[in-house]
Write a protein that holds these residues in place. Structure first.
Motif, PDB file in Angstrom:
ATOM      1  N   LYS A  25       0.857  -1.179   0.000  1.00  0.00           N
ATOM      2  CA  LYS A  25       0.000   0.000   0.000  1.00  0.00           C
ATOM      3  C   LYS A  25       0.895   1.232   0.000  1.00  0.00           C
ATOM      4  O   LYS A  25       1.751   1.389   0.863  1.00  0.00           O
ATOM      5  N   PHE A  26       0.715   2.080  -1.019  1.00  0.00           N
ATOM      6  CA  PHE A  26       1.420   3.353  -1.104  1.00  0.00           C
ATOM      7  C   PHE A  26       0.464   4.421  -0.594  1.00  0.00           C
ATOM      8  O   PHE A  26      -0.569   4.666  -1.222  1.00  0.00           O
ATOM      9  N   VAL A  27       0.800   5.035   0.515  1.00  0.00           N
ATOM     10  CA  VAL A  27      -0.021   6.104   1.074  1.00  0.00           C
ATOM     11  C   VAL A  27       0.630   7.416   0.667  1.00  0.00           C
ATOM     12  O   VAL A  27       1.711   7.769   1.150  1.00  0.00           O
ATOM     13  N   CYS A  28      -0.019   8.099  -0.258  1.00  0.00           N
ATOM     14  CA  CYS A  28       0.493   9.373  -0.785  1.00  0.00           C
ATOM     15  C   CYS A  28      -0.186  10.502  -0.029  1.00  0.00           C
ATOM     16  O   CYS A  28      -1.394  10.708  -0.175  1.00  0.00           O
ATOM     17  N   LYS A  29       0.588  11.205   0.750  1.00  0.00           N
ATOM     18  CA  LYS A  29       0.051  12.274   1.595  1.00  0.00           C
ATOM     19  C   LYS A  29      -0.829  13.223   0.796  1.00  0.00           C
ATOM     20  O   LYS A  29      -0.442  13.711  -0.250  1.00  0.00           O
ATOM     21  N   ASN A  30      -2.026  13.455   1.288  1.00  0.00           N
ATOM     22  CA  ASN A  30      -3.019  14.378   0.716  1.00  0.00           C
ATOM     23  C   ASN A  30      -3.579  13.940  -0.634  1.00  0.00           C
ATOM     24  O   ASN A  30      -4.418  14.629  -1.193  1.00  0.00           O
ATOM     25  N   ASP A  31      -3.121  12.821  -1.199  1.00  0.00           N
ATOM     26  CA  ASP A  31      -3.590  12.398  -2.523  1.00  0.00           C
ATOM     27  C   ASP A  31      -4.307  11.052  -2.522  1.00  0.00           C
ATOM     28  O   ASP A  31      -4.931  10.700  -3.499  1.00  0.00           O
ATOM     29  N   GLY A  32      -4.181  10.276  -1.471  1.00  0.00           N
ATOM     30  CA  GLY A  32      -4.871   9.005  -1.411  1.00  0.00           C
ATOM     31  C   GLY A  32      -3.933   7.803  -1.358  1.00  0.00           C
ATOM     32  O   GLY A  32      -2.770   7.921  -0.991  1.00  0.00           O
ATOM     33  N   VAL A  33      -4.490   6.668  -1.751  1.00  0.00           N
ATOM     34  CA  VAL A  33      -3.804   5.384  -1.614  1.00  0.00           C
ATOM     35  C   VAL A  33      -3.756   4.676  -2.960  1.00  0.00           C
ATOM     36  O   VAL A  33      -4.722   4.698  -3.717  1.00  0.00           O
ATOM     37  N   ILE A  34      -2.623   4.040  -3.231  1.00  0.00           N
ATOM     38  CA  ILE A  34      -2.515   3.101  -4.340  1.00  0.00           C
ATOM     39  C   ILE A  34      -2.192   1.754  -3.717  1.00  0.00           C
ATOM     40  O   ILE A  34      -1.197   1.613  -3.004  1.00  0.00           O
ATOM     41  N   PHE A  35      -3.059   0.780  -3.955  1.00  0.00           N
ATOM     42  CA  PHE A  35      -2.900  -0.547  -3.375  1.00  0.00           C
ATOM     43  C   PHE A  35      -2.489  -1.512  -4.478  1.00  0.00           C
ATOM     44  O   PHE A  35      -3.196  -1.674  -5.475  1.00  0.00           O
ATOM     45  N   LEU A  36      -1.331  -2.132  -4.315  1.00  0.00           N
ATOM     46  CA  LEU A  36      -0.821  -3.104  -5.264  1.00  0.00           C
ATOM     47  C   LEU A  36      -1.018  -4.500  -4.695  1.00  0.00           C
ATOM     48  O   LEU A  36      -0.509  -4.809  -3.626  1.00  0.00           O
ATOM     49  N   ASP A  37      -1.799  -5.314  -5.407  1.00  0.00           N
ATOM     50  CA  ASP A  37      -1.979  -6.713  -5.013  1.00  0.00           C
ATOM     51  C   ASP A  37      -1.250  -7.579  -6.028  1.00  0.00           C
ATOM     52  O   ASP A  37      -1.759  -7.894  -7.091  1.00  0.00           O
ATOM     53  N   ALA A  38      -0.012  -7.936  -5.683  1.00  0.00           N
ATOM     54  CA  ALA A  38       0.810  -8.758  -6.564  1.00  0.00           C
ATOM     55  C   ALA A  38       0.693 -10.235  -6.200  1.00  0.00           C
ATOM     56  O   ALA A  38       1.474 -11.044  -6.678  1.00  0.00           O
ATOM     57  N   ALA A  52      -1.981  -4.377   4.231  1.00  0.00           N
ATOM     58  CA  ALA A  52      -0.997  -4.815   3.243  1.00  0.00           C
ATOM     59  C   ALA A  52       0.191  -5.428   3.964  1.00  0.00           C
ATOM     60  O   ALA A  52       0.432  -5.161   5.144  1.00  0.00           O
ATOM     61  N   ASP A  53       0.942  -6.233   3.224  1.00  0.00           N
ATOM     62  CA  ASP A  53       2.161  -6.816   3.782  1.00  0.00           C
ATOM     63  C   ASP A  53       3.185  -5.725   4.081  1.00  0.00           C
ATOM     64  O   ASP A  53       3.991  -5.846   5.000  1.00  0.00           O
ATOM     65  N   CYS A  54       3.152  -4.666   3.273  1.00  0.00           N
ATOM     66  CA  CYS A  54       4.091  -3.557   3.411  1.00  0.00           C
ATOM     67  C   CYS A  54       3.357  -2.264   3.065  1.00  0.00           C
ATOM     68  O   CYS A  54       2.669  -2.200   2.055  1.00  0.00           O
ATOM     69  N   THR A  55       3.516  -1.251   3.902  1.00  0.00           N
ATOM     70  CA  THR A  55       2.918   0.056   3.647  1.00  0.00           C
ATOM     71  C   THR A  55       4.036   1.072   3.507  1.00  0.00           C
ATOM     72  O   THR A  55       4.925   1.143   4.352  1.00  0.00           O
ATOM     73  N   ILE A  56       3.970   1.844   2.424  1.00  0.00           N
ATOM     74  CA  ILE A  56       4.982   2.865   2.160  1.00  0.00           C
ATOM     75  C   ILE A  56       4.291   4.223   2.155  1.00  0.00           C
ATOM     76  O   ILE A  56       3.374   4.446   1.372  1.00  0.00           O
ATOM     77  N   LYS A  57       4.739   5.102   3.048  1.00  0.00           N
ATOM     78  CA  LYS A  57       4.208   6.462   3.100  1.00  0.00           C
ATOM     79  C   LYS A  57       5.195   7.365   2.388  1.00  0.00           C
ATOM     80  O   LYS A  57       6.386   7.401   2.726  1.00  0.00           O
TER      81      LYS A  57
END
Length: 99
Positions: A25-38, A52-57
């Motif tokens: 899960k990519f948490v982009c400050k003020n812009d929302g989330v992009i969730f990658l399910d690989a 998610a297994d890994c969250t990146i802010k």
């Protein structure tokens, strides 16, 4: 670059990202989330805010630089431009897949 443009760029990389075999899960400050399910074949991007297994802010701007190869992931982590929660192993594997 907008979060939609970042998502479009990531969509072009889905074939490579499938080998990750994890959720990020990519948490982009003020812009929302992009969730990658690989874990799915083919890999899927969404805006789900699931566990998610890994969250990146990271900011959207820095994520765009990361995807373009203009920002070194290790340097970004060291400088606090991105934060990792969860599996550091998955984050390291992701580093090798982003280009």
């Amino acid at each position: 670059m907008s979060i939609e443009q970042v998502e479009e760029r990531m969509s072009e990389m889905l074939d490579d990202l499938e080998s990750l075999n994890a959720t990020v899960k990519f948490v982009c400050k003020n812009d929302g989330v992009i969730f990658l399910d690989a874990t799915e074949t083919p890999a899927v991007l969404s805006h789900e805010d699931d566990m998610a297994d890994c969250t990146i802010k990271i900011t959207t701007q820095n994520l765009e630089k990361l995807l373009a190869g203009k920002l070194d992931p290790m340097l970004a982590y060291t400088m606090g431009k991105l934060k990792v929660k969860g599996s550091m192993g998955i984050a390291m594997k992701l580093t090798g897949l982003l280009h």
